[in-house]
Design a protein around this motif. Structure first.
Motif, PDB file in Angstrom:
ATOM      1  N   LEU A 157       0.135   8.158  -7.775  1.00 50.94           N
ATOM      2  CA  LEU A 157      -0.587   9.405  -8.009  1.00 50.94           C
ATOM      3  C   LEU A 157       0.106  10.294  -9.041  1.00 50.94           C
ATOM      4  O   LEU A 157      -0.506  11.218  -9.582  1.00 50.94           O
ATOM      5  CB  LEU A 157      -0.761  10.167  -6.689  1.00 50.94           C
ATOM      6  CG  LEU A 157      -1.963  11.109  -6.601  1.00 50.94           C
ATOM      7  CD1 LEU A 157      -3.253  10.323  -6.715  1.00 50.94           C
ATOM      8  CD2 LEU A 157      -1.937  11.899  -5.301  1.00 50.94           C
ATOM      9  N   LEU A 186      -6.773   6.195  -4.629  1.00 44.05           N
ATOM     10  CA  LEU A 186      -6.799   6.273  -3.176  1.00 44.05           C
ATOM     11  C   LEU A 186      -7.758   5.250  -2.570  1.00 44.05           C
ATOM     12  O   LEU A 186      -7.491   4.696  -1.500  1.00 44.05           O
ATOM     13  CB  LEU A 186      -7.194   7.685  -2.747  1.00 44.05           C
ATOM     14  CG  LEU A 186      -6.223   8.790  -3.187  1.00 44.05           C
ATOM     15  CD1 LEU A 186      -6.801  10.164  -2.897  1.00 44.05           C
ATOM     16  CD2 LEU A 186      -4.884   8.628  -2.482  1.00 44.05           C
ATOM     17  N   ALA A 198      -6.828   1.602  -1.247  1.00 44.33           N
ATOM     18  CA  ALA A 198      -6.292   1.338   0.085  1.00 44.33           C
ATOM     19  C   ALA A 198      -7.238   0.498   0.932  1.00 44.33           C
ATOM     20  O   ALA A 198      -6.797  -0.310   1.762  1.00 44.33           O
ATOM     21  CB  ALA A 198      -5.993   2.655   0.800  1.00 44.33           C
ATOM     22  N   SER A 200      -7.763   7.786   3.168  1.00 45.44           N
ATOM     23  CA  SER A 200      -7.790   7.535   1.720  1.00 45.44           C
ATOM     24  C   SER A 200      -9.205   7.648   1.175  1.00 45.44           C
ATOM     25  O   SER A 200      -9.429   8.225   0.103  1.00 45.44           O
ATOM     26  CB  SER A 200      -7.230   6.142   1.422  1.00 45.44           C
ATOM     27  OG  SER A 200      -5.864   6.057   1.739  1.00 45.44           O
ATOM     28  N   GLY A 216       3.056   0.812  -9.029  1.00 46.46           N
ATOM     29  CA  GLY A 216       2.378   2.075  -8.787  1.00 46.46           C
ATOM     30  C   GLY A 216       2.053   2.869 -10.038  1.00 46.46           C
ATOM     31  O   GLY A 216       0.877   3.168 -10.299  1.00 46.46           O
ATOM     32  N   GLY A 264      -1.618   2.918 -11.373  1.00 48.45           N
ATOM     33  CA  GLY A 264      -2.243   4.235 -11.285  1.00 48.45           C
ATOM     34  C   GLY A 264      -2.721   4.736 -12.633  1.00 48.45           C
ATOM     35  O   GLY A 264      -3.821   5.283 -12.752  1.00 48.45           O
ATOM     36  N   TYR A 316       2.976  14.225   0.937  1.00 50.92           N
ATOM     37  CA  TYR A 316       3.008  12.857   1.471  1.00 50.92           C
ATOM     38  C   TYR A 316       4.424  12.432   1.897  1.00 50.92           C
ATOM     39  O   TYR A 316       4.628  12.045   3.059  1.00 50.92           O
ATOM     40  CB  TYR A 316       2.428  11.891   0.437  1.00 50.92           C
ATOM     41  CG  TYR A 316       2.488  10.438   0.820  1.00 50.92           C
ATOM     42  CD1 TYR A 316       1.565   9.891   1.701  1.00 50.92           C
ATOM     43  CD2 TYR A 316       3.465   9.597   0.290  1.00 50.92           C
ATOM     44  CE1 TYR A 316       1.616   8.546   2.046  1.00 50.92           C
ATOM     45  CE2 TYR A 316       3.519   8.258   0.625  1.00 50.92           C
ATOM     46  CZ  TYR A 316       2.595   7.737   1.504  1.00 50.92           C
ATOM     47  OH  TYR A 316       2.657   6.411   1.845  1.00 50.92           O
ATOM     48  N   ARG A 320      -3.370  14.239   1.725  1.00 50.01           N
ATOM     49  CA  ARG A 320      -2.048  13.644   1.512  1.00 50.01           C
ATOM     50  C   ARG A 320      -1.176  13.771   2.763  1.00 50.01           C
ATOM     51  O   ARG A 320      -0.390  12.880   3.077  1.00 50.01           O
ATOM     52  CB  ARG A 320      -1.370  14.311   0.322  1.00 50.01           C
ATOM     53  CG  ARG A 320      -2.027  14.013  -1.011  1.00 50.01           C
ATOM     54  CD  ARG A 320      -1.641  12.649  -1.529  1.00 50.01           C
ATOM     55  NE  ARG A 320      -0.265  12.650  -2.028  1.00 50.01           N
ATOM     56  CZ  ARG A 320       0.390  11.550  -2.384  1.00 50.01           C
ATOM     57  NH1 ARG A 320      -0.190  10.370  -2.271  1.00 50.01           N
ATOM     58  NH2 ARG A 320       1.623  11.617  -2.854  1.00 50.01           N
ATOM     59  N   LEU A 323       0.821  -1.202   0.000  1.00 48.52           N
ATOM     60  CA  LEU A 323       0.000   0.000   0.000  1.00 48.52           C
ATOM     61  C   LEU A 323       0.859   1.259   0.000  1.00 48.52           C
ATOM     62  O   LEU A 323       0.655   2.172  -0.803  1.00 48.52           O
ATOM     63  CB  LEU A 323      -0.916  -0.013   1.225  1.00 48.52           C
ATOM     64  CG  LEU A 323      -1.839   1.184   1.403  1.00 48.52           C
ATOM     65  CD1 LEU A 323      -2.804   1.285   0.237  1.00 48.52           C
ATOM     66  CD2 LEU A 323      -2.602   1.068   2.717  1.00 48.52           C
ATOM     67  N   ASP A 360       1.183   3.770  -3.177  1.00 44.59           N
ATOM     68  CA  ASP A 360       0.678   5.127  -2.977  1.00 44.59           C
ATOM     69  C   ASP A 360       1.759   6.177  -3.204  1.00 44.59           C
ATOM     70  O   ASP A 360       1.469   7.312  -3.568  1.00 44.59           O
ATOM     71  CB  ASP A 360       0.114   5.267  -1.555  1.00 44.59           C
ATOM     72  CG  ASP A 360      -0.831   6.444  -1.426  1.00 44.59           C
ATOM     73  OD1 ASP A 360      -1.987   6.314  -1.840  1.00 44.59           O
ATOM     74  OD2 ASP A 360      -0.392   7.502  -0.923  1.00 44.59           O
ATOM     75  N   ASN A 361       3.016   5.771  -3.004  1.00 46.36           N
ATOM     76  CA  ASN A 361       4.120   6.715  -3.145  1.00 46.36           C
ATOM     77  C   ASN A 361       4.374   7.087  -4.598  1.00 46.36           C
ATOM     78  O   ASN A 361       4.960   8.137  -4.878  1.00 46.36           O
ATOM     79  CB  ASN A 361       5.387   6.111  -2.530  1.00 46.36           C
ATOM     80  CG  ASN A 361       6.332   7.171  -2.009  1.00 46.36           C
ATOM     81  OD1 ASN A 361       5.952   8.322  -1.814  1.00 46.36           O
ATOM     82  ND2 ASN A 361       7.563   6.784  -1.767  1.00 46.36           N
ATOM     83  N   LEU A 421      -2.309  11.053   5.030  1.00 45.32           N
ATOM     84  CA  LEU A 421      -1.779   9.768   4.585  1.00 45.32           C
ATOM     85  C   LEU A 421      -0.304   9.618   4.970  1.00 45.32           C
ATOM     86  O   LEU A 421       0.139   8.523   5.334  1.00 45.32           O
ATOM     87  CB  LEU A 421      -1.943   9.628   3.070  1.00 45.32           C
ATOM     88  CG  LEU A 421      -3.385   9.493   2.563  1.00 45.32           C
ATOM     89  CD1 LEU A 421      -3.416   9.510   1.040  1.00 45.32           C
ATOM     90  CD2 LEU A 421      -4.026   8.228   3.089  1.00 45.32           C
TER      91      LEU A 421
END
Length: 533
Positions: free
Chosen positions: A54, A193, A196, A114, A176, A180, A79, A130, A46, A50-51, A133
């Motif tokens: 986006l 998001l 998550a 999220s 990612g 994404g 973030y 963010r 996760l 997420d890193n 998060l």
């Protein structure tokens, strides 16, 4: 350090120590341990996804929320800034209140924030989300790595568990951008998001049954000033490095970074004072760094990420700007090398039974140096094959070095301090990644600007301001080339390619020497660490 001291540290690095909570815990069935590890991989994936995911949604976010360029920058940067600023504090907090408890708090909070952030009605809302998060994400990574240290006290099983943990992190980072991009194309940016929630549910449902709790039995009182100082260290340093990577060596980011380093000096002084007297407990046990195995493994980790992210920086530009690939196409092109990172990390686990771990780490760093050697002395004008092959070699080295260095980091400290050790390791990941982008990016940019020679007639033909942009970045030069007549545009592209390649050669040569030097350091300092049994 004496040979006796090194030998003592080496023994600690790959075994359990007297007083370890994990060493005296009742034995568990192995299947419960491996199921616990499987659950811990969900938050690892996760955070990694997420890193990076986006990034490919920014254009969609800009249209949907009418976000400005500055707001988009903060949507990306908030973030990692909050995450990096709180890693040390959260690692220490997990040692005190329980790593499993902190993991569950972080997972629940991450899923909740999220969900709310996915439906953000404005850019300001998204930036605040963010930040939230980052706050809860800082609870996840140190908790997972420190729990692995306590679930698997036996060195061989722990080493395999750490390899799987690192593979999950690398795999998440690779997935990612691809994942994404697919979600944005088929749904909307908020879907990234919302992912998550289903990812974190298995951990929250089964974790209380399978993941054992662990904590420092004698944690001491939390020192709030140390927590604030850790934030005043990490946030300015991380922000300053990112600004240097984006805008170059301007006075403002350098001053901000210097201010963070000054706070770092104050932080270290306070930790030493707290260790010598009563009262509150230090947030970070500075004495961990006196262990040569621990500090050398941290250094190897930082520089492995430094080399990897620096390589990705210029490779992404080469693939997208010079080879004409789309972001998703370039992301897919990186997948084989990232798979190599995972595979090499798993393969070195049995290798350390025959070869001393220090030599495995050194060998991994030498492979990273070899990858940069291919770039430094190779010809980049015949397509991306050479650069992708060099990345494959580098990733084989990074995967093997990271796995063993992480195991050495965890094994070199008492089990009750594993949260703090894991937080330091994670902070090293963040700093190494940022330094790779900032330092190597600055060298590359400076070399490009120094060597660019635009053909005659461009200034008279180009739109206003386009020549100045071309002189600053490769992207500006390619954009300028696309506005010019065919032959002149082709000449600008050729000039930009030559200048960019010259910068890549310089950057690669510097990094090759740095990685080779680090390999020698690892081989010398870690040579006493015994082979696994």
């Amino acid at each position: 350090m004496s040979n006796t001291s090194i030998s003592h540290n080496s023994t600690r690095a790959l075994g359990t120590q007297p007083g370890d909570t994990a060493a005296i815990a009742p034995p568990r069935e192995p299947w419960r341990d491996w199921l616990a590890l499987a659950l811990l991989m969900f938050p690892v994936l996760l955070v990694a996804v997420d890193n990076t995911a986006l990034t490919f949604a920014l254009s969609s976010i800009a249209r949907s929320l009418d976000a400005s360029g500055i707001q988009l920058l903060w949507i990306v940067d908030t973030y990692p800034l909050v995450l990096a600023g709180l890693l040390v504090a959260m690692g220490s907090l997990g040692d005190r209140i329980g790593r499993r408890r902190l993991l569950f708090i972080g997972s629940t909070g991450f899923a909740a924030v999220s969900t709310v952030t996915a439906f953000a009605p404005s850019a300001e809302w998204l930036i605040a989300g963010r930040a939230g998060l980052g706050f809860f994400g800082a609870m996840l990574m140190p908790s997972t790595l420190s729990l692995i240290r306590n679930i698997f006290p036996q060195p061989n099983r722990r080493r395999l568990a750490v390899a799987i943990w690192a593979a999950g992190f690398s795999g998440g980072a690779a997935l990612g951008p691809i994942f994404g991009g697919w979600l944005v194309e088929n749904f909307w940016w908020g879907a990234i998001l919302l992912v998550a929630v289903p990812i974190i549910l298995p951990l929250l449902a089964l974790g209380p049954l399978l993941v054992p709790e662990s904590r420092d039995p004698h944690p001491g009182r939390v020192d709030v000033p140390s927590v604030l100082l850790s934030l005043l260290v990490m946030v300015p340093v991380v922000y300053g490095i990112k600004e240097v990577a984006t805008h170059g060596l301007a006075p403002a980011p350098l001053a901000i970074t210097a201010g963070g380093l000054l706070m770092g000096y104050v932080f270290v002084r306070r930790q030493r004072a707290l260790m010598q007297g009563g009262g509150n407990a230090p947030l970070l046990d500075i004495s961990l760094f006196s262990n040569s195995v621990f500090s050398t493994a941290i250094t190897a980790n930082v520089l492995a990420l430094f080399s990897f992210n620096g390589f990705i920086l210029f490779l992404a530009q080469h693939l997208q700007l010079l080879e004409g690939q789309s972001p998703s196409e370039s992301g897919v092109a990186l997948v084989p090398a990232l798979i190599a990172t995972v595979v090499s990390g798993l393969l070195v686990v049995p290798l350390v039974r025959k070869v001393r771990p220090g030599f495995v780490v050194a060998g991994g760093l030498l492979l990273s140096a070899a990858g940069y050697c291919l770039v430094a002395f190779g010809n980049h004008n015949n397509g991306p094959a050479l650069l992708l092959a060099a990345l494959l070699v580098l990733c084989l080295g990074v995967g093997s070095a990271e796995t063993i260095s992480n195991d050495l980091i965890l094994g070199a400290v008492p089990a009750e301090k594993s949260g703090a050790a894991a937080a330091i390791s994670e902070t090293g990941y963040e700093i190494g990644s940022l330094l790779g982008t900032a330092v190597l990016g600055s060298i590359l940019t400076a070399s490009y600007q120094h060597n660019l020679r635009l053909p005659a007639g461009v200034a008279e033909t180009a739109p206003a301001g386009a020549t100045a942009q071309a002189a600053e970045t490769l992207a500006g030069a390619i954009e300028l080339a696309n506005t010019l007549p065919g032959p002149l545009g082709a000449a600008v592209t050729a000039a930009a390619r030559t200048a960019f390649d010259s910068g890549v050669h310089v950057t690669a040569a510097i990094t090759m020497v740095l990685m080779a030097g680090t390999a020698v350091l690892a081989a010398v300092v870690l040579r006493k660490v015994p082979k696994a049994k």
